[in-house]
Design an enzyme around this catalytic site. Structure first.
Site, mmCIF file in Angstrom:
data_model
loop_
_atom_site.group_PDB
_atom_site.id
_atom_site.type_symbol
_atom_site.label_atom_id
_atom_site.label_comp_id
_atom_site.label_asym_id
_atom_site.label_seq_id
_atom_site.Cartn_x
_atom_site.Cartn_y
_atom_site.Cartn_z
ATOM 1 N N TYR A 179 -16.551 48.208 23.656
ATOM 2 C CA TYR A 179 -15.193 47.670 23.802
ATOM 3 C C TYR A 179 -14.714 47.215 22.440
ATOM 4 O O TYR A 179 -15.430 46.513 21.728
ATOM 5 C CB TYR A 179 -15.188 46.494 24.781
ATOM 6 C CG TYR A 179 -13.829 45.839 24.936
ATOM 7 C CD1 TYR A 179 -12.783 46.515 25.548
ATOM 8 C CD2 TYR A 179 -13.594 44.539 24.467
ATOM 9 C CE1 TYR A 179 -11.525 45.925 25.693
ATOM 10 C CE2 TYR A 179 -12.354 43.940 24.611
ATOM 11 C CZ TYR A 179 -11.320 44.638 25.224
ATOM 12 O OH TYR A 179 -10.087 44.042 25.359
ATOM 13 N N LYS A 210 -13.700 36.247 16.923
ATOM 14 C CA LYS A 210 -14.494 35.264 17.669
ATOM 15 C C LYS A 210 -15.032 34.119 16.806
ATOM 16 O O LYS A 210 -14.266 33.222 16.466
ATOM 17 C CB LYS A 210 -15.567 35.986 18.469
ATOM 18 C CG LYS A 210 -14.866 36.933 19.489
ATOM 19 C CD LYS A 210 -15.682 37.468 20.620
ATOM 20 C CE LYS A 210 -14.759 38.136 21.641
ATOM 21 N NZ LYS A 210 -15.045 39.501 21.964
ATOM 22 N N ASP A 236 -17.724 47.348 14.482
ATOM 23 C CA ASP A 236 -16.970 46.301 15.165
ATOM 24 C C ASP A 236 -17.941 45.145 15.400
ATOM 25 O O ASP A 236 -18.742 45.174 16.332
ATOM 26 C CB ASP A 236 -16.408 46.840 16.483
ATOM 27 C CG ASP A 236 -15.675 45.761 17.274
ATOM 28 O OD1 ASP A 236 -15.723 44.584 16.859
ATOM 29 O OD2 ASP A 236 -15.067 46.104 18.306
HETATM 30 C C1 LIG Z 1 -13.887 40.552 22.068
HETATM 31 C C2 LIG Z 1 -14.047 41.823 21.342
HETATM 32 C C3 LIG Z 1 -12.947 42.498 20.778
HETATM 33 C C4 LIG Z 1 -11.529 42.066 21.007
HETATM 34 O O1 LIG Z 1 -11.231 40.819 20.445
HETATM 35 P P1 LIG Z 1 -9.955 40.018 20.999
HETATM 36 O O2 LIG Z 1 -9.901 38.812 20.128
HETATM 37 O O3 LIG Z 1 -10.238 39.721 22.438
HETATM 38 O O4 LIG Z 1 -8.772 40.907 20.834
HETATM 39 C C5 LIG Z 1 -13.192 43.608 20.012
HETATM 40 N N1 LIG Z 1 -14.431 44.069 19.816
HETATM 41 C C6 LIG Z 1 -15.511 43.449 20.331
HETATM 42 C C7 LIG Z 1 -16.872 43.978 20.050
HETATM 43 C C8 LIG Z 1 -15.350 42.322 21.126
HETATM 44 O O5 LIG Z 1 -16.427 41.751 21.688
#
Ligand SMILES: *Cc1c(COP(=O)(O)O)cnc(C)c1O
Length: 425
Positions: A143, A266, A238
């Protein structure tokens, strides 16, 4: 009498789609409604009806020091007294950029944004602009936020709610995304061969944590690095979830593989809305105003968000937070493994540092297909029993648990007892 949570949820459903501002918060598939939070401190959350929980969601990852840590609250308060937003460069932005580049050596230059979604979206655009190619390889179950071209075989809430391929994404966009099974390097090689000169980037969570939690097989990340270099494509990690969480320098520090671009989020915001993306200088300098790739943000580099993030990151370093998180994680792991051994339940527990996940099936779990074999009904029963006993795990099999430095060994011990009872009954 209806609980306050139930009243609020009824009102919320009338004015907010599904009653929530992010689908992962809906307790769909668990046979109950979400609770509303009154306040949170340390490892604890109290709902609006006064019930206390030990929290292992940690606002979905950011709360690595636990909730409302004094250093972060103080930093926000001090920053706010000088103004909450300027739209003019402020000193915090420079400190944040320098810290990121020091801790994550693959990043030579960095831009701040307001969410993980913005970070990955910008990485993809930048990779396309830099390589002058359009196609992207991603992995099933990973994701990367709700970016159009990445909502293809996506994880997290998209997977939980049965929409891994979102409506509203034009087929022309989705067609530019090649989704492959994680850990399958042959599939990656084949995709590069079949799309010569067309693949701009490979994007992945180096440790996938949005379809449960599983790991790259030895050599997989290295092989991706080699293939990308060979075909002139960019490797994008990511690390929105793993950055500053699994180690100071993220998963790339642990696995010793250097991506070209990294997306962060995060933990970097200390609970405020922050993301960042960065990488090699020659690529980052393609961004406006130096280069032709446009990217911007009214609130990017916001002083409250920068102050909160800097305070959290510096405190993590000061207390050697990653060592503490590893110790607490190891304590939980050994207790859960004991329970699994004793009850004879064929479950699989995965952990890296303070991130963990329990699959209700015998392993191995190495990709989305194997993660999906977990017994969802058993998960729902387990989740509900734990929640009733005051332990809040993520409300989906396809998410990851988080421990914070505010969790005490006593709270982990209590959690282990609740887990044991929930597995046994
Ligand atoms: C949470 C998450 C996102 C998206 O971040 P948001 O701040 O919710 O837009 C993207 N990549 C990973 C791996 C994530 O865990």
């Amino acid at each position: 009498m209806a609980s306050r949570s139930a009243e609020l949820f009824a009102r919320a459903q009338r004015r907010i789609p599904g009653g929530v501002n992010s689908p992962v918060r809906a307790f769909r598939g668990l046979g109950r409604e979400p609770f509303f939070v009154e306040r949170a401190a340390g490892a604890n959350i109290w709902d609006v009806d006064g019930k206390e929980y030990i929290d292992y969601v940690g606002t979905w990852g950011p709360a690595s020091l636990g909730h409302a840590p004094a250093v972060v609250i103080d930093a926000i308060r001090a920053a706010a007294e000088h103004g909450v937003s300027f739209g003019i460069p402020n000193p915090y932005e420079v400190e944040m950029a320098e810290l990121i580049c020091r801790w994550v050596p693959s990043i030579q230059k960095v831009r701040m944004v307001n969410s993980g979604t913005e970070a990955t979206m910008s990485c993809v655009r930048l990779a396309r602009g830099f390589t002058k190619r359009d196609k992207i390889i991603k992995f099933e179950g990973c994701y990367h936020g709700h970016v159009d071209s990445l909502l293809v075989h996506a994880g997290s809430g998209a997977l939980t709610h049965g929409q891994p391929d979102s409506a509203g994404v034009p087929a022309e966009f989705a067609d530019l995304t090649i989704a492959l099974p994680f850990n399958d390097i042959d599939a990656v090689r084949a995709a590069f061969r079949e799309n010569p000169g067309e693949i701009a980037a490979v994007i992945l969570e180096p440790v996938p944590a949005n379809a449960g939690l599983y790991f790259p097989k030895p050599g997989f990340l290295e092989a991706l690095r080699r293939e990308c270099t060979m075909y002139g494509a960019l490797l994008i990690f990511d690390e929105v979830m793993t950055g500053f969480r699994v180690a100071r320098g993220g998963a790339q520090e642990i696995y010793r593989v250097q991506p070209d671009l990294t997306a962060l989020g995060k933990v970097i915001g200390g609970g405020l809305p922050v993301g960042a993306f960065g990488g090699r200088e020659e690529i980052m300098d393609q961004l406006s105003p130096l280069g032709p790739v446009y990217q911007a943000g009214t609130l990017s580099g916001n002083p409250l968000a920068m102050a909160a993030g800097l305070a959290q990151l510096r405190e993590l370093e000061r207390i050697d937070g990653w060592k503490k998180l590893e110790e607490l994680g190891a304590q939980l792991e050994s207790a859960v493994q004991d329970s699994l051994g004793r009850t004879g339940i064929g479950a699989t527990f995965h952990r890296i540092g303070s991130m963990f996940c329990l699959f209700f099936m015998a392993g191995p779990v190495t990709d989305l297909a194997s993660a999906k074999r977990s017994d969802q009904e058993q998960f729902a029963r387990f989740f509900n029993r734990c929640l009733d006993a005051g332990v809040y795990f993520a409300p989906s099999q396809f998410e990851t648990g988080f421990i914070s430095t505010a969790h005490t060994p006593q709270q982990i011990e209590r959690t282990a007892r609740v887990v044991d009872a929930s597995l046994s009954s």
